[in-house]
Design a protein around this motif. Structure first.
Motif, mmCIF file in Angstrom:
data_model
loop_
_atom_site.group_PDB
_atom_site.id
_atom_site.type_symbol
_atom_site.label_atom_id
_atom_site.label_comp_id
_atom_site.label_asym_id
_atom_site.label_seq_id
_atom_site.Cartn_x
_atom_site.Cartn_y
_atom_site.Cartn_z
ATOM 1 N N THR A 14 1.239 17.399 11.687
ATOM 2 C CA THR A 14 -0.125 17.487 12.204
ATOM 3 C C THR A 14 -0.186 16.891 13.608
ATOM 4 N N GLN A 15 -1.212 17.256 14.345
ATOM 5 C CA GLN A 15 -1.402 16.660 15.657
ATOM 6 C C GLN A 15 -1.989 15.260 15.509
ATOM 7 N N ASP A 16 -1.311 14.286 16.110
ATOM 8 C CA ASP A 16 -1.765 12.884 16.162
ATOM 9 C C ASP A 16 -1.749 12.159 14.827
ATOM 10 N N ASN A 17 -1.476 12.842 13.732
ATOM 11 C CA ASN A 17 -1.478 12.192 12.423
ATOM 12 C C ASN A 17 -0.156 12.357 11.683
ATOM 13 N N TYR A 26 -3.595 20.378 -5.788
ATOM 14 C CA TYR A 26 -4.746 19.515 -5.506
ATOM 15 C C TYR A 26 -5.969 20.335 -5.102
ATOM 16 N N VAL A 27 -7.085 20.034 -5.704
ATOM 17 C CA VAL A 27 -8.365 20.656 -5.365
ATOM 18 C C VAL A 27 -9.262 19.574 -4.779
ATOM 19 N N VAL A 28 -9.718 19.776 -3.551
ATOM 20 C CA VAL A 28 -10.506 18.756 -2.860
ATOM 21 C C VAL A 28 -11.868 18.594 -3.533
ATOM 22 N N ASP A 29 -12.226 17.363 -3.813
ATOM 23 C CA ASP A 29 -13.570 17.053 -4.299
ATOM 24 C C ASP A 29 -13.964 15.685 -3.762
ATOM 25 N N SER A 30 -15.145 15.226 -4.120
ATOM 26 C CA SER A 30 -15.667 13.967 -3.566
ATOM 27 C C SER A 30 -15.327 12.758 -4.424
ATOM 28 N N VAL A 31 -14.571 12.960 -5.507
ATOM 29 C CA VAL A 31 -14.296 11.871 -6.442
ATOM 30 C C VAL A 31 -12.808 11.520 -6.490
ATOM 31 N N SER A 32 -11.964 12.518 -6.569
ATOM 32 C CA SER A 32 -10.529 12.282 -6.741
ATOM 33 C C SER A 32 -9.923 11.625 -5.501
ATOM 34 N N PRO A 33 -8.999 10.686 -5.699
ATOM 35 C CA PRO A 33 -8.316 10.081 -4.544
ATOM 36 C C PRO A 33 -7.437 11.111 -3.840
ATOM 37 N N ASP A 34 -7.307 10.963 -2.552
ATOM 38 C CA ASP A 34 -6.501 11.884 -1.748
ATOM 39 C C ASP A 34 -5.024 11.665 -2.067
ATOM 40 N N PRO A 35 -4.315 12.684 -2.590
ATOM 41 C CA PRO A 35 -2.914 12.496 -2.966
ATOM 42 C C PRO A 35 -1.927 12.704 -1.825
ATOM 43 N N TRP A 36 -2.399 13.140 -0.656
ATOM 44 C CA TRP A 36 -1.484 13.400 0.451
ATOM 45 C C TRP A 36 -0.913 12.093 0.992
ATOM 46 N N GLN A 37 0.383 12.100 1.297
ATOM 47 C CA GLN A 37 1.080 10.903 1.758
ATOM 48 C C GLN A 37 1.778 11.180 3.088
ATOM 49 N N HIS A 38 1.901 10.135 3.916
ATOM 50 C CA HIS A 38 2.631 10.262 5.176
ATOM 51 C C HIS A 38 4.129 10.169 4.938
ATOM 52 N N VAL A 39 4.870 11.021 5.633
ATOM 53 C CA VAL A 39 6.323 10.921 5.656
ATOM 54 C C VAL A 39 6.740 9.868 6.676
ATOM 55 N N TYR A 63 13.659 15.804 6.615
ATOM 56 C CA TYR A 63 13.829 15.928 8.052
ATOM 57 C C TYR A 63 12.451 15.990 8.704
ATOM 58 N N VAL A 64 12.274 15.236 9.780
ATOM 59 C CA VAL A 64 11.018 15.283 10.521
ATOM 60 C C VAL A 64 11.326 15.458 12.003
ATOM 61 N N ALA A 78 11.673 4.858 1.993
ATOM 62 C CA ALA A 78 11.502 3.788 2.965
ATOM 63 C C ALA A 78 10.043 3.734 3.423
ATOM 64 N N ALA A 79 9.613 2.574 3.853
ATOM 65 C CA ALA A 79 8.235 2.438 4.343
ATOM 66 C C ALA A 79 8.004 3.404 5.495
ATOM 67 N N VAL A 80 6.849 4.046 5.490
ATOM 68 C CA VAL A 80 6.632 5.161 6.425
ATOM 69 C C VAL A 80 6.723 4.731 7.882
ATOM 70 N N ALA A 81 6.342 3.517 8.197
ATOM 71 C CA ALA A 81 6.343 3.088 9.590
ATOM 72 C C ALA A 81 7.500 2.155 9.926
ATOM 73 N N SER A 82 8.393 1.882 8.959
ATOM 74 C CA SER A 82 9.440 0.895 9.189
ATOM 75 C C SER A 82 10.593 1.423 10.016
ATOM 76 N N GLY A 83 10.895 2.706 9.876
ATOM 77 C CA GLY A 83 12.063 3.269 10.532
ATOM 78 C C GLY A 83 13.357 2.974 9.805
ATOM 79 N N LYS A 84 13.307 2.180 8.745
ATOM 80 C CA LYS A 84 14.520 1.860 7.991
ATOM 81 C C LYS A 84 15.027 3.117 7.276
ATOM 82 N N GLY A 85 16.319 3.323 7.326
ATOM 83 C CA GLY A 85 16.901 4.500 6.700
ATOM 84 C C GLY A 85 16.823 5.738 7.557
#
Length: 221
Positions: A14-17, A26-39, A63-64, A78-85
């Motif tokens: 995504t741009q900037d994210n 996943y079906v978007v609604d106003s109750v369920s937690p967002d299951p999308w995760q950052h790589v 691969y990113v 690995a933690a998404v922002a750590s850079g480890k691994g």
């Protein structure tokens, strides 16, 4: 990019994210937690994400890519922002070679046939058979600019296409030993994508578009 889970997951940049993945069910609604995760996330909490590919044989490896060919192989646990691994796998030119010209959105693909084989391109096409640890040049300079799209045939591992510039498409039938033009009849417009047919080995598709608000219609060949 879609992985082989059941149900499958969707991976993308995504741009900037940065780059993310999430379940196809996943079906978007106003109750369920967002299951999308950052790589991954840049240290400041964002970053542009481009090509995002999960390794088909190792569920913990992904691969990113970011702008100008900044490619890396990352351990998913690995933690998404750590850079480890992380391992940066961008090809480099030798000291006596012309500097590599990577496009802002550099083409980077996995082989359909060999799980550890990946391809990317600057003005030349590169192949790695060990997930980007080492790269081999498999084409001459194919453009005065940067290659914008790559495609490997899912029917024949020796057939690849590379597209660039204004209607420039080159192909190889011997995995890079020789390249010939496949651009006959194409409009001289900006190439956005080339894709080998999944059904007929001798067929590929190319999409192009006009630029700078002049003849901005799309073209498909």
């Amino acid at each position: 990019h879609l992985d082989m889970e059941n149900p499958y997951q969707v991976w993308g940049g995504t741009q900037d994210n940065a780059s993310l993945f999430g379940p196809s069910t996943y079906v978007v609604d106003s109750v369920s937690p967002d299951p999308w995760q950052h790589v991954f996330l840049d240290p400041w909490g964002g970053g542009d994400g481009f090509v995002t590919l999960r390794d088909p044989t190792d569920s913990k490896m992904v691969y990113v890519e970011q702008q100008n060919g900044a490619m890396r192989r990352k351990q998913l646990n690995a933690a998404v922002a750590s850079g480890k691994g992380d391992r940066w796998i961008k090809p480099k030119a030798a000291k006596d070679e012309t500097p590599l010209r990577f496009a802002w959105n550099t083409p980077f693909i996995l082989s359909h046939h060999q799980p550890k084989t990946v391809y990317c391109a600057a003005q030349r096409v590169f192949m790695s058979t060990n997930r980007g640890d080492d790269w081999t040049v498999i084409s001459p300079d194919l453009t005065s600019q940067s290659i914008l799209s790559l495609s490997e045939s899912s029917l024949n591992p020796d057939v690849l296409y590379a597209a660039s510039g204004q209607g420039e498409v080159e192909m190889t039938k011997d995995r890079g030993k020789t390249w010939t033009s496949a651009a006959a009849g194409l409009a001289k417009k900006h190439v956005t994508k080339v894709m080998a047919s999944q059904h007929v080995e001798a067929v590929a598709f190319a999409s192009l578009i006009g630029t700078y608000r002049v003849h901005c219609r799309p073209y498909l060949f």
